[in-house]
Design a protein around this motif. Sequence first.
Motif, mmCIF file in Angstrom:
data_model
loop_
_atom_site.group_PDB
_atom_site.id
_atom_site.type_symbol
_atom_site.label_atom_id
_atom_site.label_comp_id
_atom_site.label_asym_id
_atom_site.label_seq_id
_atom_site.Cartn_x
_atom_site.Cartn_y
_atom_site.Cartn_z
ATOM 1 N N VAL A 391 0.802 -1.208 0.063
ATOM 2 C CA VAL A 391 0.076 -0.059 -0.021
ATOM 3 C C VAL A 391 0.964 1.309 -0.011
ATOM 4 N N LEU A 392 0.612 2.049 -0.922
ATOM 5 C CA LEU A 392 1.534 3.162 -1.224
ATOM 6 C C LEU A 392 0.975 4.346 -0.491
ATOM 7 N N SER A 393 1.905 5.216 0.136
ATOM 8 C CA SER A 393 1.072 6.515 0.900
ATOM 9 C C SER A 393 0.653 7.503 -0.374
ATOM 10 N N GLY A 394 1.220 7.528 -1.478
ATOM 11 C CA GLY A 394 0.607 8.563 -2.422
ATOM 12 C C GLY A 394 -0.482 8.491 -2.914
ATOM 13 N N TYR A 395 -1.212 7.252 -2.712
ATOM 14 C CA TYR A 395 -2.537 6.977 -3.600
ATOM 15 C C TYR A 395 -3.470 6.845 -2.855
ATOM 16 N N GLY A 396 -4.594 7.338 -3.181
ATOM 17 C CA GLY A 396 -5.782 7.450 -2.554
ATOM 18 C C GLY A 396 -5.575 7.903 -1.080
ATOM 19 N N THR A 397 -6.077 7.329 -0.084
ATOM 20 C CA THR A 397 -5.805 7.844 1.235
ATOM 21 C C THR A 397 -4.676 7.125 2.063
ATOM 22 N N GLY A 398 -4.015 6.236 1.201
ATOM 23 C CA GLY A 398 -2.904 5.660 1.844
ATOM 24 C C GLY A 398 -3.359 4.348 2.808
ATOM 25 N N ALA A 399 -4.572 3.989 2.794
ATOM 26 C CA ALA A 399 -5.078 3.013 3.403
ATOM 27 C C ALA A 399 -6.156 2.405 2.735
ATOM 28 N N ILE A 400 -6.127 0.986 2.609
ATOM 29 C CA ILE A 400 -7.201 0.345 1.754
ATOM 30 C C ILE A 400 -8.130 -0.759 2.711
ATOM 31 N N MET A 401 -9.328 -1.143 2.302
ATOM 32 C CA MET A 401 -9.880 -2.197 3.045
ATOM 33 C C MET A 401 -9.496 -3.491 2.164
ATOM 34 N N ALA A 402 -9.069 -4.574 2.813
ATOM 35 C CA ALA A 402 -8.665 -5.781 2.077
ATOM 36 C C ALA A 402 -9.712 -6.765 1.982
#
Length: 926
Positions: A391-402
């Motif tokens: 998960v990359l900090s620069g994309y989206g909010t830097g947090a995903i639901m898996a």
Amino acid sequence: MEYSFIDIEQKWQKSWKDNGTYSVSNDSDKPPFYVLDMFPYPSGAGLHVGHPLGYIASDIFSRYKRLKGYNVLHPMGFDSFGLPAEQYALETGQHPADTTEKNIATFKRQLDKIGFCYDWDREVRTSDPDYYKWTQWIFLKLFNSWFDHDLKKARPMETLIERFEKEGADLTLKHTPSIFTAKQWAEFSKAEQADVLMHYRLAFSAYGEVNWCEALGTVLANDEVVNGVSERGGHPVVKKKMRQWYLRITDYADRLLDGLHTVEFSESMKEMQRNWIGKSEGAELDFKVHSELTSNNSTEAEPKNITVYTTRPDTIFGVDFLVLAPEHEMVQQLTTADQQEAVATYLSYVKSRSDRERMADTKHITGCFTGAYAVHPFTENKVPIWIAEYVLSGYGTGAIMAVPCGDQRDFLFASHFNIPITNIIGHHFTGNEAHPSKEAVLENSGFLTGMIMRDALPVAIDKMVEMGIGKRKVNYKMRDAGFSRQRYWGEPFPVKWLDGVATAQDENQLPLTLPHVEKYGPGPEGEGPLANIASWKEQQYETSTMPGYAGSSWYFLRYMDPKNSNAFCDRKASDYWGQVSVYIGGTEHAVGHLLYSRMWTKVLHDLDLIGFDEPFRRLVNQGMIQGSSRFVYRIKGTQTFVSYGLIKNYETDKLHVDVNIVNGLELDTSAFKKWKPDFASAEFILEEDGKYICGSEVEKMSKSKFNTVNPDDLVLKYGADTFRMYEMFLGPLDQSKPWDTKGIEGVHRFLRKLWRLFYDEVNGKIWSEETPSAAELKVLHKTIKKIDADTEHFYFNTAISAFMVCVNELSDLKCYKKVVLEQLLVILAPYAPHITEELWHALGHEISVLDVTFPVFEEKYLTEQTKDYPVSINGKTRTNILIDLNAEQSEVEALVLSNEVVQKWMEGKTPKKIIFVKGKMVNVVV
RNA sequence: GCCCAGGUGGCGGAAUUGGUAGACGCAGCAGACUCAAAAUCUGCCAUUCGCAAGGAUGUGCUGGUUCGAUUCCAGUCCUGGGCACCA
């Protein structure tokens, strides 16, 4: 009379220069046409055969358009700021300005030998203060503008300030760091106001990560980092946050996407840009952090929400865990006491990994549990919170639901760490791999159960909005473009930091010239070399410089009005020339340079400084000429070299060897001994036939790989016309291909054969005023048609073979007729300007062959009565039958069925069907 | 890993709209001219079976659609370019 290309080329190059044949006026009755090359970076290695590929193509096209009656702008210049000159300065102490000057002189000398039709009076150099004055000027425009999302265009900062003074800022205004009223705005300190405004400026300053090398005390380019360590010295490199300048290109994301509909770029090029921009529609969704945490970390009063970005809110019931980027700001706060150590270890590991490694290395699944849990908004289950490098900090909010059952990376992660997987798609999920689909019917999904995923998507979002835990969100992969470098050899920013506030300098003071430095090493704290200059620091100037792409983002405008000292380009000039008609260059610039220059053009257009908002009407990509490297194999610790066929028997080191001392694959062993002093005593273990065979590989052409071929040598040996045509004859322009000098003889022979249509060894001139025959006119007009179409489409390789066919046929017909030959010269002139100019004048013409009109193809010379139809039985061609072109199906069938060969193959059966395509073929189905 | 492109004789490539695969050129072979060489000209040149006529196979690989596929579809392998500070 001989074809002495050296004399001819020198003579005409001088004549064109003396007569200003290539000088272009901004004032003409002819329609304008602008043919542009991507200008080169003048490297110290000089030109190799790869460089001219695109230049030859654009030169041919420019000359062709000139013959077609256009006023053609075809300029050339140099992208002369950049890292290599600075690295060279670091090593040798030579000033980049001096080496750059030298390199440009070499490039120009080499380019001129090839006979390009550049108007050198329009040359630009990005490192020239008269040029970068305007780069700085445009920077100030960017700094002093903001993007109005209501009008979807850039506007001066004053309009924003006015708005703040009248209305303050509410949440509908994008980018605002906080909500404030007009009154509050007035009460803000200068620094506070500046901070708010910085969130809007198109060129803005913020903190961002760079490659930091502690040992060298400097920031490194990705190019200078190899396998996680510095290229120079092999020191460790880590990521570090530093203040940087950025361009707010993300505000232009939608317009950059829309603009693609208005330009002629290849579909793949547009696709690459779309993917780079990476627009996706989805939702932001808040997960509450589980209350257990508050008891663990009692210092934090209220646990915040974790906001994730997802394109698949329909899969919400399949969420088994959350993953945060390791750089996520909440990581410290979330980590529980017993996980502190594990998380710290993991973070230091991640710090040493580049983004590239993090994305590419999917085999090694890494991550670390924070100890914390979130609460699922619908099921209220506990959802573990992990951090992981994927998960990359620069994309989206830097947090995903898996959602492991639907996303393969999530699936692998869950499997690796034994996280239980919830199945929401029934039999579609096998348990062996994820099933990424939008078509499955949801199961086990609360209020979404029974719906097809695609349909469930909006329903899920609506519900989240209703509950106040989520919102629709458009996301872009593209990030704002980093616009500062901690380097010397670039444009200084016309900005001072006064009391910590970035303050633009007055445009009347431009250019802010690059001061002289004593050494090119970094300044203190990783600042650029400018920080070492006391007076520069005292004046509080910004110490970083602009990146390479600053100057190249607008150079195409400067060519239109290169000498103007009052404006970057007079509006009259840019209105006359308009967009670049055809832009030629490599796909390696597909995303970077093309997106930046498109953005700058849009900003300048928004500010009403130019009349168009896409810079390039049509883009033609040339492939890369690769080097064909050769290798020798040295037995470890000796000076004995083993031929390629025998290397399995020895332990060897593989060394590049100069391609110029290898014939095909066979090494010239005596030349090799002379090549480098080290090899003077070399011994060889040869193949059975006594040859030393080299290994070979296709690689980028580069001096360090000893696989470069210098165009000068080829021009000297065969002439510029041969060289130009050979480069084009190699293959389709857009295809990459390894260089091989071998075939150049063929093109040279073609030009000599052309010459012999005009001159005979014995009799000299042999052309005549006779009237051409129908056969001769057919050859000519067939060629005119082919050349016209192929040139327009940049199919130069097939055009050249058409020229060869034409000259072969005219030779066979012994056609030496002036009427035919002079038209051939005109259509060939763009490809081989020197020989055609010579022969054209020999035929008695006064004006240049550049200034005549392209011949018009006439259909009447080509009409045919019959065709030799290929006839197949069951799809296999068995014979040819000559049939009248006007013949109808029934006549054809009768003719075909009565044919002996056809009857033989039909073996007495009756045909089921006879397919007849007029003018093409006949197929009998039995 | 992701995105884009490409894979056809010994070699570079052609076949531009699904219709004779290998145009054009290089290399090679045979011959003419020449005292000789260079230059030039002529012929041959995908693989394979055959003395030949002629046949079979053949466009990275595996399938599919079609009267017909280098061309369209699905999958797969390989090569090149890009992936945000090389230009």
